[in-house]
Design an enzyme around this catalytic site. Structure first.
Site, PDB file in Angstrom:
ATOM      1  N   LYS A  14       1.748  -7.014 -11.129  1.00  0.00           N
ATOM      2  CA  LYS A  14       1.084  -8.023 -10.287  1.00  0.00           C
ATOM      3  C   LYS A  14       0.836  -9.318 -11.070  1.00  0.00           C
ATOM      4  CE  LYS A  14      -1.329  -4.462  -7.680  1.00  0.00           C
ATOM      5  NZ  LYS A  14      -0.745  -4.440  -6.342  1.00  0.00           N
ATOM      6  N   HIS A  33      -9.511  -0.189  -2.966  1.00  0.00           N
ATOM      7  CA  HIS A  33      -8.129   0.260  -2.746  1.00  0.00           C
ATOM      8  C   HIS A  33      -8.135   1.792  -2.814  1.00  0.00           C
ATOM      9  CE1 HIS A  33      -3.875   0.901  -3.960  1.00  0.00           C
ATOM     10  NE2 HIS A  33      -3.637  -0.295  -3.476  1.00  0.00           N
ATOM     11  N   CYS A  36      -3.473  -0.267   1.746  1.00  0.00           N
ATOM     12  CA  CYS A  36      -4.158   0.792   0.977  1.00  0.00           C
ATOM     13  C   CYS A  36      -5.663   0.580   1.014  1.00  0.00           C
ATOM     14  CB  CYS A  36      -3.663   0.861  -0.465  1.00  0.00           C
ATOM     15  SG  CYS A  36      -1.923   1.216  -0.605  1.00  0.00           S
ATOM     16  N   ASP A  63     -11.855  -2.084 -11.240  1.00  0.00           N
ATOM     17  CA  ASP A  63     -10.441  -2.136 -10.864  1.00  0.00           C
ATOM     18  C   ASP A  63     -10.033  -3.605 -10.895  1.00  0.00           C
ATOM     19  OD1 ASP A  63      -8.099  -2.503  -9.453  1.00  0.00           O
ATOM     20  OD2 ASP A  63      -8.628  -1.152  -7.816  1.00  0.00           O
ATOM     21  N   GLN A  65      -6.319  -6.985  -9.008  1.00  0.00           N
ATOM     22  CA  GLN A  65      -6.156  -8.292  -8.359  1.00  0.00           C
ATOM     23  C   GLN A  65      -6.885  -9.405  -9.117  1.00  0.00           C
ATOM     24  OE1 GLN A  65      -4.097  -8.823  -5.981  1.00  0.00           O
ATOM     25  NE2 GLN A  65      -3.687  -6.715  -5.337  1.00  0.00           N
TER      26      GLN A  65
HETATM   27  N1  PMP Z   1      -6.322  -1.674  -6.949  1.00  0.00           N
HETATM   28  C1  PMP Z   1      -6.078  -2.790  -6.271  1.00  0.00           C
HETATM   29  C2  PMP Z   1      -7.218  -3.694  -5.900  1.00  0.00           C
HETATM   30  C3  PMP Z   1      -4.774  -3.105  -5.898  1.00  0.00           C
HETATM   31  O1  PMP Z   1      -4.517  -4.211  -5.209  1.00  0.00           O
HETATM   32  C4  PMP Z   1      -3.725  -2.218  -6.274  1.00  0.00           C
HETATM   33  C5  PMP Z   1      -2.287  -2.497  -5.896  1.00  0.00           C
HETATM   34  N2  PMP Z   1      -2.108  -2.872  -4.563  1.00  0.00           N
HETATM   35  C6  PMP Z   1      -4.044  -1.082  -7.000  1.00  0.00           C
HETATM   36  C7  PMP Z   1      -5.345  -0.843  -7.322  1.00  0.00           C
HETATM   37  C8  PMP Z   1      -2.996  -0.106  -7.434  1.00  0.00           C
HETATM   38  O2  PMP Z   1      -2.155  -0.675  -8.380  1.00  0.00           O
HETATM   39  P1  PMP Z   1      -0.839   0.069  -8.849  1.00  0.00           P
HETATM   40  O3  PMP Z   1      -0.104   0.465  -7.595  1.00  0.00           O
HETATM   41  O4  PMP Z   1      -0.102  -0.951  -9.644  1.00  0.00           O
HETATM   42  O5  PMP Z   1      -1.252   1.248  -9.652  1.00  0.00           O
END
Ligand code: PMP
Length: 410
Positions: free
Chosen positions: A230, A127, A368, A204, A207
């Site tokens: 999430k 991401h 993203c 990270d 998910q």
């Molecule tokens: N990493 C991953 C794999 C994600 O899916 C996301 C959110 N789409 C993020 C990081 C970022 O998370 P946040 O916007 O809650 O900081």
């Protein structure tokens, strides 16, 4: 526990007031969980209860409300520590979310642990929030970023990962589960490989934490990041877990109240972790809400939630196979509840728009994941992502919707 094998989805759905509504005259089919999930009544009530009964600032007050708020906030930290298998509650830092957690590490750890000529190993599944902070750091200190490719199924090419590790690799930063493809990465194997060259590993978990049983000790990584919103918790709250020795040696990320011991005119001493990293009045209520979400998910069982999503994706893949032009991205088997696909040459935004007219919420775009999209040879995909309150009716509605999309544009 609400049953032994299958989730009682009808009962679970009743816990989520938002799901009872109609959108455009249809039952709401919410399939955008990878972007943000919904909240059960237990979380909404915990937030309300906290604000109606207990709120005051934490750690500073002698009065009753302040001690209650402090107990609630620190109790939430203990709930998180248990949930992720952290032995030490002091290793759990509350942050705004995954993005802030990764930026904290890039700034507080990266600024002294990574120098000119050092290497940071990332993957094409990352991401943007696990790419851009490292680009900023690399530019600042003169380090180099390297990326592990994926195979045609969307799995990391592990032999390439091994080959890219050198004695200059200081960090491997990798997503546990891909938000674009649903790939579940072999974090244990990655940690073992990284250790051979003495590199640290950041995972990270944005998910993964909502969908899989988690044990940071067993994973043996150094940093683990995830977001509350999430996993049925509030927005604006997330967690960085890090090994205590790292939290002790790192400099604070931000300075201010709450994080100091003694302030002189020209220098200060800091509290022990995790408070050293929580400058200012923290997001007390949302930490309490996150703990309520964790209790809710734990009561149902993360293994059962994961198995349920797995089953829904398998059902969706089977049902969608006969839809003309449907092509799923990502692994055929052993993936999380994320389904990215294309529908002939229709633009994902058009697909999502027509689905929205039928009350179906999916995401269309690059998620993203621009480097991943480029690797897949597309600019965007349509993505349906499942959670514990989705059922086969949702999958059927999606598949009927996709047929309607094709009709609409033919
Ligand atoms: N990493 C991953 C794999 C994600 O899916 C996301 C959110 N789409 C993020 C990081 C970022 O998370 P946040 O916007 O809650 O900081």
């Amino acid at each position: 526990m609400r049953g032994k094998v299958n989730l009682d989805v009808a009962a679970i759905r009743r816990d989520f007031p938002i799901l009872a509504q109609e959108v455009k005259g249809n039952r709401l089919v919410y399939l955008d969980n990878a972007a943000s999930a919904q909240r059960p009544r237990a979380v909404l009530e915990a937030l309300n209860r906290y604000y109606e009964r207990d709120h005051a600032n934490v750690h500073r007050g002698i009065h009753e409300l302040s001690s209650r708020a402090t107990r609630a906030y620190e109790g939430a930290r203990e709930t998180v520590a248990r949930f992720i298998g952290a032995g030490d509650v002091g290793e759990v830092v509350f942050v705004r979310g995954t993005t802030e957690a990764i930026n904290l590490v890039a700034s507080a750890w990266g600024s002294y642990a990574i120098g000119e000529g050092d290497e940071i190993l990332l993957t094409l599944l990352e991401h943007h929030s696990n790419i851009v902070p490292w680009q900023l750091l690399a530019r600042r200190v003169g380090a180099q970023l390297k990326f592990v490719d994926i195979d045609d199924e969307g799995r990391l090419r592990m032999e390439q990962l091994e080959g890219l590790l050198t004695e200059r690799t200081r960090l491997v930063a990798v997503t546990h589960v891909s938000n674009g493809l649903g790939t579940i990465n072999p974090v244990g194997e990655i940690v073992t490989a990284a250790r051979r060259v003495g590199a640290r590993v950041l995972v990270d978990g944005a998910q993964a934490a909502p969908h899989l049983p988690l044990d940071v000790k067993a994973l043996d990584c150094d940093f683990y990041a995830f977001s509350g919103h999430k996993m049925c918790g509030p927005t604006g709250i997330g967690v960085l877990w890090a090994r205590r020795e790292l939290l002790e040696e790192m400099d604070p990320y931000q300075g201010g109240g709450e994080m100091i011991e003694l302030v002189e005119l020209d220098r200060s001493t800091y509290k022990a972790p995790p408070h050293k990293y929580e400058a200012g009045t923290p997001n007390i209520a949302d930490a309490v809400g996150l703990a309520a979400a964790i209790d809710y998910l734990t009561d149902i069982g993360l293994d059962r939630i994961g198995a349920h999503e797995h089953e829904l994706v398998a059902y969706a893949l089977e049902r969608a196979a006969s839809i003309p032009g449907f092509r799923a991205f990502g692994p055929g088997r052993g993936r999380a509840g994320v389904l990215s696909f294309e529908l002939g040459d229709l633009h994902p935004h058009d697909v999502a728009q027509v689905l929205n007219d039928r009350g179906i919420a999916v995401r269309a775009g690059h998620h993203c994941n621009q480097p991943l999209m480029r690797r897949l040879g597309v600019t965007a995909t349509t993505r349906a992502s499942f959670y514990l309150y989705n059922d086969r009716d949702d999958v059927d509605a999606l598949c009927d919707g996709l047929r309607a999309v094709i009709e609409f544009f033919s």
